[in-house]
Scaffold this motif. Structure first.
Motif, short mmCIF file in Angstrom:
data_model
loop_
_atom_site.label_atom_id
_atom_site.label_comp_id
_atom_site.label_asym_id
_atom_site.label_seq_id
_atom_site.Cartn_x
_atom_site.Cartn_y
_atom_site.Cartn_z
N ILE A 281 63.51 40.71 28.97
CA ILE A 281 64.60 39.83 28.55
C ILE A 281 65.84 40.69 28.30
O ILE A 281 65.76 41.69 27.59
N GLU B 38 76.29 34.33 22.69
CA GLU B 38 75.04 34.98 23.09
C GLU B 38 74.51 34.34 24.36
O GLU B 38 74.44 33.11 24.48
N LEU B 39 74.13 35.19 25.30
CA LEU B 39 73.47 34.75 26.54
C LEU B 39 72.29 35.68 26.76
O LEU B 39 72.44 36.91 26.66
N ASP B 40 71.14 35.10 27.06
CA ASP B 40 69.92 35.90 27.30
C ASP B 40 69.41 35.60 28.70
O ASP B 40 69.37 34.43 29.11
N PHE B 41 68.96 36.65 29.38
CA PHE B 41 68.60 36.48 30.78
C PHE B 41 67.21 37.01 31.10
O PHE B 41 66.78 38.05 30.58
N VAL B 42 66.53 36.26 31.97
CA VAL B 42 65.29 36.73 32.59
C VAL B 42 65.45 36.55 34.08
O VAL B 42 66.20 35.68 34.53
N ALA B 43 64.75 37.34 34.86
CA ALA B 43 64.90 37.30 36.30
C ALA B 43 64.47 35.95 36.86
O ALA B 43 63.48 35.37 36.42
N TYR B 44 65.24 35.44 37.83
CA TYR B 44 64.87 34.24 38.56
C TYR B 44 64.11 34.66 39.80
O TYR B 44 64.50 35.65 40.43
N PRO B 45 63.07 33.94 40.26
CA PRO B 45 62.55 32.72 39.64
C PRO B 45 61.60 33.02 38.51
O PRO B 45 61.19 32.15 37.81
N VAL C 36 69.88 37.60 40.16
CA VAL C 36 69.86 36.17 39.85
C VAL C 36 68.98 36.00 38.63
O VAL C 36 67.83 36.47 38.62
N ARG D 121 67.78 33.47 35.05
CA ARG D 121 67.82 32.28 34.22
C ARG D 121 68.43 32.67 32.89
O ARG D 121 68.09 33.71 32.33
N GLN D 122 69.30 31.79 32.35
CA GLN D 122 69.83 31.99 31.00
C GLN D 122 68.89 31.24 30.06
O GLN D 122 68.68 30.03 30.21
#
Lengths: 98, 98
Positions: free
Chosen positions: A2, A91-98, B41, B43-44
């Motif tokens: 994350i 705040e923005l949190d990111f996980v890889a797509y898909p 790419v 997901r937020q």
């Protein structure tokens, strides 16, 4: 993995010692908290946004993120500095797509 | 090095074929444009924001960024897909502090 990010603007004058202190001492404290990896400090430079800085860090999983959030050094930083020195943030949190 | 990011929400239903198409074909096109590196790419996932996705990419310098911005494949993607399929977005660009 994350990627936790927070973009923000400080109450301090641009280039002031107070600004520099926040941007150096905050990361020193936060990056030492267990579970925090790849901590970065950035300037936000797009003229399409008025946020001026960003802290970003990675956690292996939700458990590590939660432990950081609850850590006394994080809570202390928020209470003692963030709440009084940050004018606006997102705040923005990111996980890889898909 | 400049990290160009855009967080966005699509008009498409979550999990729809249209959403998947946008999130796979857009990056295929954009990451092939000269000067684009480390295209991601994501997901937020923070509940504190209603943005649902992010595209991010790096450029060596302002010149590479400007060339991407002006590239016909980028301009075409914006005109043909972004403007009709993106409900809301925010651009943030980062360079290392100090």
């Amino acid at each position: 993995m994350i990627r936790h990010t927070v973009a923000f603007t400080l109450v301090h004058a641009p280039g002031s010692p107070e600004e520099q202190d926040f941007l150096t001492r905050g990361p020193e404290l936060l990056r030492a908290i267990p579970g925090v990896t790849d901590f970065t400090v950035s300037r936000q430079v797009s003229p399409k946004s008025d946020f001026r800085f960003q802290f970003a860090m990675s956690f292996a999983d939700e458990e590590a993120y939660a432990a950081y959030d609850a850590h006394p050094d994080h809570r202390g930083f928020v209470a003692e500095r963030w709440q009084s020195e940050v004018a606006r943030f997102e705040e923005l949190d990111f996980v890889a797509y898909p």
